[in-house]
Scaffold this motif. Structure first.
Motif, mmCIF file in Angstrom:
data_model
loop_
_atom_site.group_PDB
_atom_site.id
_atom_site.type_symbol
_atom_site.label_atom_id
_atom_site.label_comp_id
_atom_site.label_asym_id
_atom_site.label_seq_id
_atom_site.Cartn_x
_atom_site.Cartn_y
_atom_site.Cartn_z
ATOM 1 N N CYS A 1 -47.921 -10.203 -3.396
ATOM 2 C CA CYS A 1 -47.911 -8.829 -3.866
ATOM 3 C C CYS A 1 -47.001 -8.791 -5.099
ATOM 4 N N CYS B 1 -43.657 -6.476 -4.267
ATOM 5 C CA CYS B 1 -42.596 -6.822 -3.307
ATOM 6 C C CYS B 1 -42.527 -8.306 -3.007
ATOM 7 N N GLY C 1 -45.486 -5.438 3.213
ATOM 8 C CA GLY C 1 -44.173 -5.381 2.580
ATOM 9 C C GLY C 1 -43.900 -4.080 1.851
ATOM 10 N N CYS C 2 -44.929 -3.525 1.204
ATOM 11 C CA CYS C 2 -44.718 -2.302 0.437
ATOM 12 C C CYS C 2 -46.079 -1.619 0.262
ATOM 13 N N ARG D 1 -47.888 -1.178 -2.237
ATOM 14 C CA ARG D 1 -48.836 -1.852 -3.139
ATOM 15 C C ARG D 1 -49.473 -3.094 -2.531
ATOM 16 N N CYS D 2 -48.928 -3.541 -1.405
ATOM 17 C CA CYS D 2 -49.549 -4.664 -0.690
ATOM 18 C C CYS D 2 -51.006 -4.346 -0.322
#
Ligand SMILES: [Zn+2]
Ligand SMILES: [Zn+2]
Lengths: 170, 358
Positions: free
Chosen positions: A70, A73, A87-88, A90-91
């Motif tokens: 990603c 992150c 993780g975030c 945007r993953c």
């Protein structure tokens, strides 16, 4: 045709999928398919299989790294598989190929129909995602991936209907 | 059944609860972020949560400052999750004065907000937490995608980020052996039923939690509406099962309730498991009007007060052993149960089953 993984066995399992608008094919022998957990090819994400594989196919560009991360992150797909948590935010984009079959298996649909936060549902965001979906649709049609195309067309229809339905509200 | 009173739905649905998972754009989820980022987020989120009108007069606990016992009590009150109790620096919980609202900060997601109310009122509880969410969204940029909805640490929550659930007391369905049927029927509707306490399929105290499993591809109102409908249906089945037991096997039913009374009115040592199961039968007796001077709230109170952390609460610094807890539990329940008269049942003792002779 030789197996993509061990390069010795005869390939009997053939997989095709659109990844980032490009057609990717993987041919596997019986043994490697089993080892990779390919029992139902339609449920499988090809990108999983491709991790760690050198792509010799001249038609497709080589992957930059052995495993995608990603960009936001730095989580790796293998991290996600281990932790079963992303993780975030945007993953979801970074691992969309791996996530798609998962989401399909666990939810009722693939398009959010619920609440939209103020700002999150504005025309820019909706427009962006519509535009992206239309681009993906074009790519899918070009690649003759009609299953993906049908899915994208449905999503676009839903988003357009939503945009229409929400217009009269203040 | 002229002697039997109408069986009430009261007390079958214990609580209705809705929780929403939300995250901030541009930040890693708590499980993947480092301590400084978690602390920074906590500092950012905490004032917004505390400023909610719903939180006026409420409390905020930093998880690293909260003793293990207090965390456990919050778990037993369903105000924080077991996972959150295990968290430490960088995590907190804000709880409203009347404990209707709680917002966990840096649990699995940046925000886990819930509203909980007694009885069956899922739509109302959703409206309550929806209001909290809308207010927070005005101040905080939530991670949201037009396609996938609210983005959560676990893909099982993505979309609405909503888990709606009801806690049910279903003793007659268990006695009549109907729960397996109910669980599989409900499962087909995308809802999950699980025992509230106990492992696997075991449901201590005949307490069950029913909740939605899917969060993507459906509107909140549809999910909540279906859950509310299914819960009402289960309540109807429970009432029918009670009526059937009264009519067909009253001796068995009275035996369960009578034994529960006998044991709880006299026991000096009782385990958590036995206590929950017997209190369930007492609660059934209360619903069937077998006990004068004991109401459903008293029994519900005992369910909570006999949980391990609640027992330990008033014991100062001396940590109770399991044996001491079992003694304390018996001493807590006994006077409450012994105070009321032995159960009397609306229908005269059955005659259809002749007493066994040897
Ligand atoms: Zn091979
Ligand atoms: Zn990420």
């Amino acid at each position: 045709m030789k197996c993509h993984v061990c390069k010795t066995g005869d390939a009997t399992v053939h997989l095709t999928q659109i990844v980032n608008g490009k057609v990717q094919k993987v041919d596997l022998c019986e043994a490697c398919a089993k080892e990779k957990g390919v029992t139902n090819p339609t449920e499988l994400s090809i990108s999983d299989l491709l991790f760690g594989l050198e792509q010799e196919d001249a038609g497709t560009p080589p992957r930059a790294s052995a495993e995608s991360r990603c960009p936001s992150c730095e989580m790796k797909l293998s991290d996600f598989r281990r932790a079963a948590r992303l993780g975030c935010p945007r993953c979801y984009e970074a691992f969309s190929d791996a996530l798609a079959p998962m989401l399909k298996g666990m939810h009722k649909g693939r398009q959010h129909l619920g609440k939209i936060p103020p700002g999150g549902g504005d025309e820019t965001a909706k427009g962006d995602s519509l535009m992206r979906l239309r681009q993906e649709l074009l790519a899918a049609v070009k690649a003759e991936n009609f299953e993906a195309a049908a899915r994208l067309r449905d999503q676009i229809k839903i988003l357009e209907q939503r945009a229409d339905a929400e217009e009269p509200r203040p | 059944m002229s002697g039997a009173k109408k069986i009430e739905a009261d007390g079958i649905v214990i609580t209705s609860r809705v929780r929403l998972a939300r995250n901030l754009q541009g930040h890693s989820f708590p499980g993947w972020s480092r301590k400084p980022e978690r602390l920074q987020l906590l500092e950012l989120l905490r004032p917004s949560v505390e400023a909610l009108p719903e939180m006026k007069g409420g409390v905020c606990h930093a998880m690293d400052a909260l003793p293990a016992l207090d965390k456990q009590i919050l778990v037993e009150k369903h105000l924080i999750s077991r996972e959150h109790a295990g968290r430490n620096i960088g995590s907190a919980v804000v709880i409203s004065r009347d404990e209707t609202f709680s917002v966990m900060i840096n649990e699995e997601d940046h925000l886990r907000m819930q509203a909980i109310r007694p009885g069956l009122c899922l739509e109302k509880v959703y409206a309550l937490i929806d209001g909290v969410d809308t207010r927070l969204a005005g101040a905080l940029p939530f991670a949201f995608s037009p396609k996938l909805g609210y983005l959560t640490a676990c893909p099982t929550n993505v979309g609405t980020g909503m888990r709606a659930s009801a806690m049910l007391h279903l003793p007659a369905l268990v006695l009549a052996d109907h729960m397996d049927k109910i669980i599989s029927a409900v499962g087909k509707l995308g809802l999950a039923v699980r025992g509230l306490y106990g492992e696997g399929t075991e449901a201590l105290g005949n307490l069950f939690q029913i909740s939605n499993q899917m969060t993507l591809g459906e509107r909140e109102a549809e999910i909540v509406g279906r859950l509310e409908k299914v819960v009402s249906e289960i309540v109807r089945h429970e009432i029918n099962a009670r009526a059937t037991l009264l009519e067909k096997t009253p001796r068995m039913l009275y035996d369960h309730i009578g034994r529960a009374y006998g044991v709880l009115a006299h026991a000096r040592i009782i385990s958590s498991k036995e206590c929950i199961n017997l209190l369930s039968m007492i609660q059934l007796g209360v619903a069937l009007d077998a006990f004068g001077g004991l109401n459903a709230e008293d029994v519900e109170q005992l369910f909570v007060e006999t949980q391990p952390a609640h027992l330990q609460r008033d014991q100062g610094h001396s940590r109770l052993s399991a044996e001491e807890r079992d003694a304390l539990r018996a001493d807590l329940v006994r006077p409450v149960i012994a105070r009321c008269k032995a159960p009397k049942f609306g229908i005269p003792p059955p005659t259809e089953e002749p007493p066994k002779t040897t």
